[in-house]
Design a protein around this motif. Structure first.
Motif, mmCIF file in Angstrom:
data_model
loop_
_atom_site.group_PDB
_atom_site.id
_atom_site.type_symbol
_atom_site.label_atom_id
_atom_site.label_comp_id
_atom_site.label_asym_id
_atom_site.label_seq_id
_atom_site.Cartn_x
_atom_site.Cartn_y
_atom_site.Cartn_z
ATOM 1 N N ALA A 75 0.729 -1.086 -0.095
ATOM 2 C CA ALA A 75 -0.025 0.044 0.128
ATOM 3 C C ALA A 75 0.854 1.196 0.094
ATOM 4 N N GLY A 76 2.023 1.223 0.640
ATOM 5 C CA GLY A 76 3.115 2.213 0.499
ATOM 6 C C GLY A 76 3.323 3.017 1.691
ATOM 7 N N GLU A 77 2.634 2.686 2.868
ATOM 8 C CA GLU A 77 2.863 3.500 4.152
ATOM 9 C C GLU A 77 2.502 2.428 5.188
ATOM 10 N N PRO A 78 2.805 2.491 6.506
ATOM 11 C CA PRO A 78 2.436 1.760 7.550
ATOM 12 C C PRO A 78 1.381 2.277 8.548
ATOM 13 N N PHE A 90 -2.015 11.188 -1.336
ATOM 14 C CA PHE A 90 -1.519 9.717 -0.946
ATOM 15 C C PHE A 90 -0.408 9.781 -0.077
ATOM 16 N N ASN A 91 0.500 10.887 -0.050
ATOM 17 C CA ASN A 91 1.568 11.269 0.801
ATOM 18 C C ASN A 91 1.046 11.339 2.131
ATOM 19 N N GLY A 92 0.996 10.642 3.106
ATOM 20 C CA GLY A 92 0.589 10.779 4.412
ATOM 21 C C GLY A 92 -0.694 9.944 4.539
ATOM 22 N N ALA A 109 -13.205 8.588 5.067
ATOM 23 C CA ALA A 109 -12.474 7.559 4.148
ATOM 24 C C ALA A 109 -12.327 6.332 5.079
ATOM 25 N N LEU A 110 -12.132 5.113 4.560
ATOM 26 C CA LEU A 110 -11.814 3.857 5.212
ATOM 27 C C LEU A 110 -10.475 3.549 5.130
ATOM 28 N N ILE A 111 -10.172 2.827 6.446
ATOM 29 C CA ILE A 111 -8.432 2.766 6.663
ATOM 30 C C ILE A 111 -8.213 1.262 7.644
ATOM 31 N N PRO A 112 -7.483 0.572 7.267
ATOM 32 C CA PRO A 112 -7.348 -0.408 8.155
ATOM 33 C C PRO A 112 -6.983 0.073 9.603
ATOM 34 N N MET A 113 -7.596 -0.802 10.596
ATOM 35 C CA MET A 113 -7.360 -0.545 11.990
ATOM 36 C C MET A 113 -6.175 -1.094 12.514
#
Length: 342
Positions: A189-192, A257-259, A338-342
């Motif tokens: 995905a590109g970021e942690p 996307f950057n962040g 927006a939806l994001i992993p927890m």
């Protein structure tokens, strides 16, 4: 009798009227390729079938804003062909993914009218719904537009200003069926950064900038079949063509996307304003503020409420002056979930 259509003017609208917009549009992989050519869009779920499948979906859906621009574009000939400005958005919800091969169409209900004090224009509020070929709703939102009058002597309609929610509540957000972040690959995905890594009040400078070129915004306007005169006719507006506000939205979302690389899916549009006009040659930058966080009914999936601000420069976090007016460098102020992993 003329066979051509000059578009609607302010006095042509009636509260309660439902408008079925013409020309359904079948969208496919071509729209995705053009979208990713126009904007530096890199969110993994919309870039890779394999990544989307690892998140429980059958394949990669089309970008959320492809659906938005397509549904929006259908409405322009009936709602904003003679608009002076697109003023704002509210109560927007993405209700189902749009897949390559889907055919989208739009209908709008007029929910408010208010003539301006100069008598030359007025504000029209509409609630628009986009549906697919199965009649299933994929998107709905409210927007309001300032529209010219054809005849300044035409009587003003009764003023009706709709009551709109300041924001969607988390329980109103629709999670795409099957979405599962339990096997989410943060490296791909590109970021942690997960849901819990973001704090309410945090401001994120997205760092990068993109200069808007005349050719690309004209391509975007035609791609979405947006026929508003101020976007494609240089004689329709003093000062030249106005960049379609949706072009700025997509550019800012791509820059975020950057962040916010893991804020994969837009599910709600709480509000938005095109604060100042954008013209070819402007360099768009973006920053975001975390307004709220919420858990969803689906384990492992969280929601972030984000303010996305596009600017022509200026410090991240700077939005209004001492009198509460948008700073002149601010182009867009958008409030979304927006939806994001927890």
């Amino acid at each position: 009798m003329s066979k051509t259509n000059p578009g609607r003017f302010f006095e042509d609208y009636t509260v309660g009227e439902v408008i079925a917009h013409a020309v359904p549009r079948t969208v496919g992989a071509g729209e995705r390729a053009l979208y990713h050519a126009l904007y530096p869009a890199r969110h993994a779920l919309y870039s890779s079938d394999a990544f989307a499948q690892s998140c429980g979906l059958a394949s990669s859906p089309l970008d959320d804003l492809i659906a938005f621009h397509t549904v929006f574009g259908k409405t322009v000939p009936d709602i904003s062909l003679n608009a002076l400005a697109n003023l704002g958005y509210a109560e927007g919800r993405w209700l189902a993914p749009v897949w390559p091969g889907d055919t989208l169409r739009s209908t709008s209900e007029v929910i408010g009218l208010k003539q301006n004090s100069n008598g030359k224009s007025g504000v029209v509020w509409v609630r628009t719904r986009g549906t697919n070929q199965h009649g299933e709703a994929v998107l709905e939102y409210v927007r309001w537009v300032m529209v010219r009058k054809r005849d300044v002597e035409a009587p003003a309609p009764e003023t009706v200003i709709p009551k709109l929610a300041s924001a969607l509540t988390p329980d109103q957000l629709v999670i795409p069926e099957g979405l599962d972040f339990s096997s989410y690959d943060f490296a791909l995905a590109g970021e942690p950064h997960r849901w819990g890594d973001y704090a309410v009040g945090e401001v994120i400078d997205h760092v990068d900038g993109v200069t808007i070129e005349e050719a690309e915004h004209m391509l975007a306007t035609r791609l979405w079949q947006n026929t508003a005169k101020v976007h494609f006719d240089s004689t329709a507006r003093e000062g030249g063509r106005l960049i379609y506000g949706g072009h700025v939205i997509s550019m800012a979302r791509a820059l975020s996307f950057n962040g916010l690389a893991n804020a994969q899916i837009i599910v709600g549009l709480n509000g938005g304003a095109h604060a100042n006009p954008c013209a070819a040659g402007d360099t768009v930058r973006a920053w975001s503020e975390v307004l709220d966080r919420a858990e969803t009914p689906v384990p492992g999936i969280g929601a972030l409420r984000l303010r996305l601000v596009a600017t022509k420069g200026g410090a991240a976090g700077a939005l209004r002056d001492g009198d509460g007016r948008y700073l002149p460098e601010v182009l867009l102020d958008l409030d979304y979930w927006a939806l994001i992993p927890m």
